[in-house]
Design a protein around this motif. Structure first.
Motif, mmCIF file in Angstrom:
data_model
loop_
_atom_site.group_PDB
_atom_site.id
_atom_site.type_symbol
_atom_site.label_atom_id
_atom_site.label_comp_id
_atom_site.label_asym_id
_atom_site.label_seq_id
_atom_site.Cartn_x
_atom_site.Cartn_y
_atom_site.Cartn_z
ATOM 1 N N ALA A 1 0.848 7.855 -5.041
ATOM 2 C CA ALA A 1 -0.614 7.363 -4.747
ATOM 3 C C ALA A 1 -1.288 7.604 -3.149
ATOM 4 C CB ALA A 1 -0.571 5.925 -5.277
ATOM 5 N N ALA A 2 -2.359 8.034 -3.219
ATOM 6 C CA ALA A 2 -3.135 8.222 -1.938
ATOM 7 C C ALA A 2 -4.505 8.484 -2.172
ATOM 8 C CB ALA A 2 -2.408 9.288 -1.168
ATOM 9 N N SER A 3 -5.322 7.898 -1.281
ATOM 10 C CA SER A 3 -6.800 8.305 -1.289
ATOM 11 C C SER A 3 -7.068 9.905 -0.883
ATOM 12 C CB SER A 3 -7.593 7.441 -0.422
ATOM 13 O OG SER A 3 -7.384 7.604 0.834
ATOM 14 N N ALA B 1 5.412 7.637 3.362
ATOM 15 C CA ALA B 1 5.433 6.886 1.989
ATOM 16 C C ALA B 1 6.456 5.459 1.759
ATOM 17 C CB ALA B 1 6.413 7.829 1.359
ATOM 18 N N ARG C 1 6.574 1.173 -3.928
ATOM 19 C CA ARG C 1 6.057 0.167 -4.652
ATOM 20 C C ARG C 1 6.996 -0.647 -5.779
ATOM 21 N NH1 ARG C 1 0.208 2.469 -6.126
ATOM 22 N NH2 ARG C 1 1.385 2.764 -8.192
ATOM 23 N N TYR D 1 5.080 5.692 -5.163
ATOM 24 C CA TYR D 1 5.038 5.830 -3.769
ATOM 25 C C TYR D 1 3.475 5.779 -3.179
ATOM 26 C CZ TYR D 1 9.972 6.785 -3.726
ATOM 27 O OH TYR D 1 11.589 6.615 -3.807
ATOM 28 N N THR D 2 3.479 4.964 -2.440
ATOM 29 C CA THR D 2 2.097 4.960 -1.830
ATOM 30 C C THR D 2 1.949 5.543 -0.210
ATOM 31 O OG1 THR D 2 1.186 2.889 -2.932
ATOM 32 C CG2 THR D 2 0.147 3.476 -0.776
ATOM 33 N N LEU E 1 0.657 6.164 3.313
ATOM 34 C CA LEU E 1 -0.135 5.434 4.388
ATOM 35 C C LEU E 1 -0.019 6.193 5.641
ATOM 36 C CD1 LEU E 1 1.635 2.053 3.561
ATOM 37 C CD2 LEU E 1 -0.637 2.628 2.917
ATOM 38 N N ALA F 1 0.744 -1.319 -1.468
ATOM 39 C CA ALA F 1 -0.607 -0.941 -1.393
ATOM 40 C C ALA F 1 -1.408 -1.445 -2.503
ATOM 41 C CB ALA F 1 -0.570 0.454 -1.064
ATOM 42 N N ALA G 1 -3.216 -1.551 -5.877
ATOM 43 C CA ALA G 1 -2.549 -0.727 -7.126
ATOM 44 C C ALA G 1 -3.834 0.233 -7.968
ATOM 45 C CB ALA G 1 -2.327 -1.868 -8.170
ATOM 46 N N LEU H 1 -5.368 2.628 -6.108
ATOM 47 C CA LEU H 1 -5.277 3.947 -5.514
ATOM 48 C C LEU H 1 -4.761 4.736 -6.805
ATOM 49 C CD1 LEU H 1 -3.729 3.329 -1.992
ATOM 50 C CD2 LEU H 1 -5.948 3.895 -2.708
ATOM 51 N N PRO I 1 -3.169 7.825 -8.687
ATOM 52 C CA PRO I 1 -2.050 8.779 -8.429
ATOM 53 C C PRO I 1 -2.200 10.142 -8.065
ATOM 54 C CG PRO I 1 -2.184 8.146 -10.857
ATOM 55 C CD PRO I 1 -3.010 7.448 -10.089
#
Length: 814
Positions: free
Chosen positions: A77-79, A112, A115, A120-121, A123, A132, A134, A136, A138
């Protein structure tokens, strides 16, 4: 720009290295060893013993993570804003999923955090890993093509990345200069047997007869010669041959053939202002590769070629490749062979995702005969038959043996700094005898000739060391490259002349035998050239803006000794060149750019009027361009408008006096289109080139178009598959090449333009029988309709073009 030039007597030629270059190279190597060895000597982590192998190339971080997610099953997961524009070093070898993710993020500035749901988020590395939001989304595999690398295969006919214009793996959309990339697939489909053939469907290129290109890669780009004196021919980003007549480069040994148009000295030193050609070698692969080809064609052509490679160990840390070719053939000119032997082994070692060492070697032998230049009036009148051999079979020969051995080393440190070190040794031995047929016009059906006997040896030693690292200054993201390169060339040429026993009767060309050579007058010379350069480049990103700025300092020296007079001379030059460019990146894939770049080219000798040593000629280019390459597409459209000037050009008068008073200006417009569809591929190119001599000691040159450069040239290649018509496995290719008339300023004459048609018909035999899967057959024709034409570099430099030639290829891959 600064410059200093001096000229002085030299006690000896070719035996003293540049102290500054050696000191800097040794210092760089010592620092590299001190930094790398402790890091490489550490024990492999336990995760390296995991049971999953990965082969993810360096490139855009979002593409690398998407590929990891697809292969490992990790949920990430990431922006989009967080990963946009970031790079990954890639991944090769066996890793546990968590260790693979950590390796891909090395140097990216991200980390990474796991969660509670197992995902994995991502950052920023400066933040503390924790839960992070939720919400965001995947990051999942999208099947995009950003996994291409600048030295790897091209996806069909459309490339997305290149390193030739920047020395870094950079997207074409972010490159503020014209670049054309021809991949191995296109070289094979069009049956290119020389670099000139390989670039015949790119804009801005003019070339001589194909028979000449079997031994010389001689090209004009934007009105300037990029081959003569090794002023623009590179192999794997470094200077290659030291003599233009060393035998050329074999296209079958290349993964890519890249053309950078316009001034580009900021990264490579002394170059023609027209640009550079960078031939990218085939490299080892962990994917098993087995390819064998048999060819038969016009003029008793018989050729076998093979390309093999794969992983050596189960972990893929060691990999290899072997590319080889053997050809026995005649030529469309009688009594001229076209034989070649080529072999290129390669070995790669990658102990982890951050370190790679590759060894590259090649050996090439060419056996043919030189195509003597001809007088314009003899060719234009047709008095010389284009298939007639104008030499003496017992005398004429061109035998070239070349060897190259080098390495490439890369290592990325824990802080993201990347070290790159490369070096190569090149040696050539050329025995070259021919009858000169351009000394006097044909008279009474008789051709008068002189004999030239040449024995030449040359070498090139080149090294390049650089450090690259990324950092941010506020909102501005930097990719900084700093390096030093060194090139040392030797060229020892012995040349003798002689007279033919008798004139050649064109109506009854009875051979007169070997000529009488005057072995007491050696017209050759012994030459040495050295160049050391320091370069700095910053590739910056600010939102949608991509900016490039660079500067370079060069110190060069040259020495020569004449065997005829015994005179010795030496010259030292230094120069500073730069480049600046800006690109704006739209979400739709449009990318307009603007750039200014410089070049310099040393000139050897003294001005006959002032007595001063020549200063380097300088080039400056201003270019505005536009590219369109939408994401998830196999389409590239490019347009460029430019003005390119070269000043301090040396010209000579009728008495061989030399003056540094010349100037050449080239203005032009270029278009290039590449599209790879499911069943259709298309390559189109157009160039308008107004290349004129603006100042010259020779009055007839002023305001005239440069010789051999057409004002208009157009090419189109289309390839079609017929699966939708029930003919799966069948493909047809058709090509059209148009070259407008060219100029011969000293005669006020025009060389007629011409249009050539090429064709290809291929079939995958596996569509007939599954047992034949991997087997293919193809039939290629160049100059399909046997159009007669000729090219001229001047009134005494004309050559006939190649007639229709056919090649049948039987290939098998497994």
């Amino acid at each position: 720009m600064t410059h200093r030039s001096s000229r002085a007597a030299v006690p000896r030629c070719g035996l003293h290295p540049a102290p500054l270059a050696l000191a800097l190279q040794l210092a760089f190597a010592a620092v590299a060893a001190a930094l790398v060895l402790p890091d490489s000597a550490r024990a492999q982590p336990a995760s390296a013993q995991a049971d999953r192998a990965y082969s993810i190339p360096a490139g855009a971080l979002d593409a690398a993570l998407a590929r990891l997610a697809a292969e490992s099953g990790l949920l990430l997961a990431a922006s989009a804003e967080l990963v946009q524009g970031r790079r990954s070093p890639g991944l090769q070898g066996r890793y546990a999923p968590e260790d693979a993710l950590r390796a891909l993020l090395a140097g990216s500035g991200l980390q990474a955090a796991r969660r509670s749901d197992g995902a994995y988020t991502l950052l920023p590395a400066a933040e503390r890993a924790g839960a992070a939001p939720a919400t965001l989304p995947p990051l999942r595999a999208k099947g995009r093509r950003e996994d291409e690398t600048a030295t790897g295969p091209v996806d069909g006919y459309v490339a997305r990345r290149s390193a030739s214009a920047s020395r870094t793996d950079t997207a074409l959309l972010e490159t503020p200069q014209s670049v054309s990339v021809v991949g191995a697939e296109q070289l094979a489909a069009q049956k290119a047997v020389s670099l000139a053939d390989g670039l015949s469907y790119t804009p801005g290129v003019a070339q001589q007869s194909a028979v000449f290109s079997r031994m010389v890669d001689d090209l004009m780009v934007r009105g300037f010669n990029v081959a003569n004196g090794n002023l623009g021919m590179l192999r794997d980003g470094m200077k290659y041959q030291s003599n233009v007549y060393d035998g050329g480069m074999e296209p079958y040994g290349l993964e890519r053939l890249e053309l950078v148009r316009g001034a580009a000295s900021v990264l490579y030193g002394q170059l023609s202002p027209g640009g550079l050609v960078n031939a990218v070698s085939k490299r080892p692969t962990v994917t098993p590769l087995n390819e064998l080809n048999l060819e038969f064609g016009s003029y008793d052509r018989r050729q076998v070629s093979g390309d093999f490679g794969g992983a050596i160990d189960a972990d893929g840390r060691w990999s290899w490749r072997l590319t080889a070719l053997a050809r026995d053939a005649d030529n469309w000119v009688h009594d001229v062979p076209d034989d070649k032997r080529y072999v290129a082994p390669a070995l790669s070692w990658q102990p982890d995702a951050d370190t790679r060492l590759t060894l590259l070697a090649s050996r090439q032998s060419v056996d043919t005969r030189f195509a003597s230049p001809l007088l314009y009036q003899d060719v234009a009148s047709g008095v010389l038959p284009r298939r007639l051999f104008l030499g003496e079979p017992d005398f004429d020969r061109y035998d070239s043996d070349t060897t190259a051995l080098g390495y490439e080393f890369e290592h990325r440190f824990a802080n993201g700094v990347k070290l790159r070190s490369a070096a190569r040794r090149f040696d050539a031995d050329v025995r070259w005898d021919y009858m000169m047929a351009n000394i006097a016009p044909v008279s009474g059906g008789l051709l008068y000739r002189l004999a030239s006997q040449r024995d030449e040896r040359s070498s090139g030693q080149t090294a390049d060391n650089s450090l690259a690292f990324d950092f941010d200054t506020g909102a501005l993201r930097h990719s900084l490259l700093a390096g030093i390169d060194y090139y040392r060339r030797t060229y020892d040429s012995h040349r003798w002349r002689g007279s033919a026993p008798s004139a050649l009767d064109l109506a009854d060309p009875v051979r007169a035998g070997a000529p009488a050579i005057d072995g007491t007058r050696d017209r050759g010379s012994d030459n040495l050239g050295e160049q050391t350069g320091l370069y700095l480049q910053d590739q910056m990103r600010l939102g949608r803006w991509a900016l490039t700025a660079g500067a370079r300092y060069d110190n060069s020296r040259s020495h020569s000794r004449s065997y005829l007079s015994g005179a010795r001379s030496g010259q030292k030059d230094d120069d500073v060149t730069g480049r600046a460019g800006v690109v704006y990146l739209f979400d739709s894939g449009w990318a307009p750019y603007l750039s200014v770049s410089q070049s310099f080219q040393p000139q050897i000798g003294t001005d006959s009027q002032s007595g001063e040593a020549f200063t380097p000629s300088r080039g400056r280019q201003v270019e505005a361009g536009l590219r369109w390459q939408p994401a998830d597409s196999r389409l590239l459209l490019a347009a460029a408008l430019y003005e390119l000037r070269q000043t301090d050009v040396v010209t000579a008068d009728a008495n061989a006096n030399q003056y540094q008073q010349g100037e050449v200006r080239s203005r032009g417009f270029e278009l290039e289109a590449r599209w790879q569809g499911r069943q259709t591929a298309l390559i189109g190119a157009f160039a308008f080139t107004d290349a004129r001599v603006r100042r010259s000691r020779l009055a007839y040159e002023v305001d005239q178009q440069v010789a051999m450069v057409p004002r208009q040239a157009f090419s189109l290649w289309s390839e079609r598959r017929f699966q939708d018509f029930g003919l799966a496995g069948l493909k047809l290719g058709l090509g059209l090449r148009y070259t407008a008339r060219t100029n011969i300023p000293e005669r006020g004459a025009q060389v007629p333009g011409y249009t050539l048609v090429d064709a290809m018909l291929g079939y995958e035999l596996g569509e007939l029988r599954p047992a034949l899967r991997g087997a293919t057959v193809a039939l290629n024709a160049r100059n399909l309709f046997d159009r007669e034409f000729f090219t001229c570099t001047g009134s005494d430099g004309c050559r006939y073009g190649e007639p229709s030639t056919w090649t049948a290829t039987f290939g098998y891959r497994w």
